[in-house]
Write a protein that holds these residues in place. Structure first.
Motif, PDB file in Angstrom:
ATOM      1  N   SER A  38       0.814  -1.217   0.000  1.00 35.92           N
ATOM      2  CA  SER A  38       0.000   0.000   0.000  1.00 35.92           C
ATOM      3  C   SER A  38       0.850   1.271   0.000  1.00 35.92           C
ATOM      4  O   SER A  38       0.311   2.368   0.051  1.00 35.92           O
ATOM      5  CB  SER A  38      -0.928   0.006   1.219  1.00 35.92           C
ATOM      6  N   MET A  39       2.177   1.142  -0.074  1.00 29.23           N
ATOM      7  CA  MET A  39       3.064   2.303  -0.078  1.00 29.23           C
ATOM      8  C   MET A  39       3.595   2.564  -1.479  1.00 29.23           C
ATOM      9  O   MET A  39       3.769   1.646  -2.265  1.00 29.23           O
ATOM     10  CB  MET A  39       4.284   2.057   0.812  1.00 29.23           C
ATOM     11  N   SER A  40       3.864   3.822  -1.727  1.00 32.24           N
ATOM     12  CA  SER A  40       4.539   4.146  -2.978  1.00 32.24           C
ATOM     13  C   SER A  40       6.016   3.740  -2.850  1.00 32.24           C
ATOM     14  O   SER A  40       6.518   3.511  -1.749  1.00 32.24           O
ATOM     15  CB  SER A  40       4.433   5.641  -3.268  1.00 32.24           C
ATOM     16  N   ASP A  41       6.695   3.659  -3.978  1.00 29.46           N
ATOM     17  CA  ASP A  41       8.103   3.274  -3.956  1.00 29.46           C
ATOM     18  C   ASP A  41       8.949   4.272  -3.171  1.00 29.46           C
ATOM     19  O   ASP A  41       9.844   3.893  -2.425  1.00 29.46           O
ATOM     20  CB  ASP A  41       8.645   3.149  -5.382  1.00 29.46           C
ATOM     21  N   ARG A  42       8.643   5.541  -3.320  1.00 22.87           N
ATOM     22  CA  ARG A  42       9.402   6.579  -2.611  1.00 22.87           C
ATOM     23  C   ARG A  42       9.183   6.472  -1.101  1.00 22.87           C
ATOM     24  O   ARG A  42      10.145   6.549  -0.330  1.00 22.87           O
ATOM     25  CB  ARG A  42       8.987   7.954  -3.106  1.00 22.87           C
ATOM     26  N   THR A  43       7.950   6.263  -0.672  1.00 25.79           N
ATOM     27  CA  THR A  43       7.667   6.129   0.755  1.00 25.79           C
ATOM     28  C   THR A  43       8.370   4.911   1.324  1.00 25.79           C
ATOM     29  O   THR A  43       8.957   4.970   2.412  1.00 25.79           O
ATOM     30  CB  THR A  43       6.148   6.024   1.001  1.00 25.79           C
ATOM     31  N   ARG A  44       8.333   3.799   0.595  1.00 27.11           N
ATOM     32  CA  ARG A  44       8.997   2.583   1.048  1.00 27.11           C
ATOM     33  C   ARG A  44      10.516   2.814   1.163  1.00 27.11           C
ATOM     34  O   ARG A  44      11.137   2.423   2.147  1.00 27.11           O
ATOM     35  CB  ARG A  44       8.700   1.427   0.103  1.00 27.11           C
ATOM     36  N   TYR A  45      11.077   3.484   0.163  1.00 24.24           N
ATOM     37  CA  TYR A  45      12.514   3.779   0.181  1.00 24.24           C
ATOM     38  C   TYR A  45      12.873   4.647   1.384  1.00 24.24           C
ATOM     39  O   TYR A  45      13.863   4.381   2.087  1.00 24.24           O
ATOM     40  CB  TYR A  45      12.905   4.476  -1.128  1.00 24.24           C
ATOM     41  N   LEU A  46      12.080   5.685   1.651  1.00 23.40           N
ATOM     42  CA  LEU A  46      12.352   6.567   2.788  1.00 23.40           C
ATOM     43  C   LEU A  46      12.203   5.823   4.114  1.00 23.40           C
ATOM     44  O   LEU A  46      13.000   6.016   5.032  1.00 23.40           O
ATOM     45  CB  LEU A  46      11.436   7.786   2.751  1.00 23.40           C
ATOM     46  N   GLN A  47      11.196   4.986   4.221  1.00 23.37           N
ATOM     47  CA  GLN A  47      10.993   4.220   5.458  1.00 23.37           C
ATOM     48  C   GLN A  47      12.159   3.261   5.707  1.00 23.37           C
ATOM     49  O   GLN A  47      12.629   3.132   6.842  1.00 23.37           O
ATOM     50  CB  GLN A  47       9.683   3.432   5.404  1.00 23.37           C
ATOM     51  N   ILE A  48      12.612   2.613   4.668  1.00 27.45           N
ATOM     52  CA  ILE A  48      13.740   1.686   4.812  1.00 27.45           C
ATOM     53  C   ILE A  48      14.986   2.443   5.260  1.00 27.45           C
ATOM     54  O   ILE A  48      15.720   1.993   6.147  1.00 27.45           O
ATOM     55  CB  ILE A  48      13.984   0.918   3.496  1.00 27.45           C
ATOM     56  N   ASN A  49      15.220   3.624   4.670  1.00 24.80           N
ATOM     57  CA  ASN A  49      16.395   4.409   5.068  1.00 24.80           C
ATOM     58  C   ASN A  49      16.299   4.897   6.503  1.00 24.80           C
ATOM     59  O   ASN A  49      17.296   4.905   7.226  1.00 24.80           O
ATOM     60  CB  ASN A  49      16.600   5.594   4.134  1.00 24.80           C
ATOM     61  N   ILE A  50      15.115   5.306   6.928  1.00 20.56           N
ATOM     62  CA  ILE A  50      14.955   5.746   8.311  1.00 20.56           C
ATOM     63  C   ILE A  50      15.214   4.585   9.266  1.00 20.56           C
ATOM     64  O   ILE A  50      15.894   4.736  10.289  1.00 20.56           O
ATOM     65  CB  ILE A  50      13.554   6.354   8.535  1.00 20.56           C
ATOM     66  N   ILE A  51      14.695   3.412   8.938  1.00 19.03           N
ATOM     67  CA  ILE A  51      14.905   2.244   9.801  1.00 19.03           C
ATOM     68  C   ILE A  51      16.385   1.880   9.844  1.00 19.03           C
ATOM     69  O   ILE A  51      16.942   1.586  10.910  1.00 19.03           O
ATOM     70  CB  ILE A  51      14.041   1.056   9.340  1.00 19.03           C
ATOM     71  N   LYS A  52      17.053   1.908   8.703  1.00 16.07           N
ATOM     72  CA  LYS A  52      18.496   1.627   8.681  1.00 16.07           C
ATOM     73  C   LYS A  52      19.250   2.621   9.563  1.00 16.07           C
ATOM     74  O   LYS A  52      20.140   2.242  10.323  1.00 16.07           O
ATOM     75  CB  LYS A  52      19.040   1.700   7.258  1.00 16.07           C
ATOM     76  N   GLY A  53      18.896   3.890   9.441  1.00 17.19           N
ATOM     77  CA  GLY A  53      19.550   4.910  10.256  1.00 17.19           C
ATOM     78  C   GLY A  53      19.335   4.685  11.740  1.00 17.19           C
ATOM     79  O   GLY A  53      20.258   4.823  12.551  1.00 17.19           O
TER      80      GLY A  53
END
Length: 111
Positions: A38-53
Motif C-alpha cells: 500500500s506504499m509508494s516506492d518513494r515512501t517505502r525507500y524513505l521508510q527503509i532508510n529511516i529504519i536503517k539509520g
C-alpha cells in the motif's frame, strides 16, 4: 573476585539490549514488508532508510562496549595503562560525533 564481578556487571547488560535491538529490527522489516503493497516506492525507500539509520544509531554504542571490554580485560589481566583509559574516552567522543552524521546520511531531507 569482587573486581571481576563488578566489571562483568558493567559490561554484560549490553548483550540483552542489542538482542532487543535486533529483534525489533526484524519485526520492523516484517511489518514493512506486509505494508509495502500500500506504499509508494518513494515512501517505502524513505521508510527503509529511516529504519536503517535508527538501527545504525542504536548499534553505535557497541563501539563503547568494545572499548570498555578492552579496559576490563586489561584490568583483569593486571595490565593497566593510560592508553586503555584514553581509548574508552575517545570511543565515547566518537559515538557522540557519529550520531548526527548518521542522521544526515540516512534521512534524505537532511542532506
Amino acid at each position: 573476585l569482587e573486581g571481576a564481578l563488578l566489571k562483568a556487571w558493567t559490561t554484560l547488560p549490553f548483550l540483552p539490549a542489542y538482542l532487543i535491538v535486533i529483534k525489533v529490527f526484524r519485526r520492523l522489516r516484517i511489518v514493512l514488508a506486509e505494508k509495502s503493497s500500500s506504499m509508494s516506492d518513494r515512501t517505502r525507500y524513505l521508510q527503509i532508510n529511516i529504519i536503517k539509520g535508527l538501527v545504525v544509531q542504536s548499534c553505535l554504542p557497541t563501539i563503547d562496549t568494545f572499548a570498555v571490554g578492552i579496559y576490563v580485560c586489561s584490568q583483569l589481566l593486571r595490565l593497566p595503562s593510560n592508553a586503555t583509559g584514553y581509548l574508552v574516552l575517545l570511543s565515547f567522543e566518537l559515538v557522540a560525533l557519529l550520531h548526527p552524521l548518521v542522521s544526515l546520511y540516512f534521512v534524505q531531507p537532511y542532506r
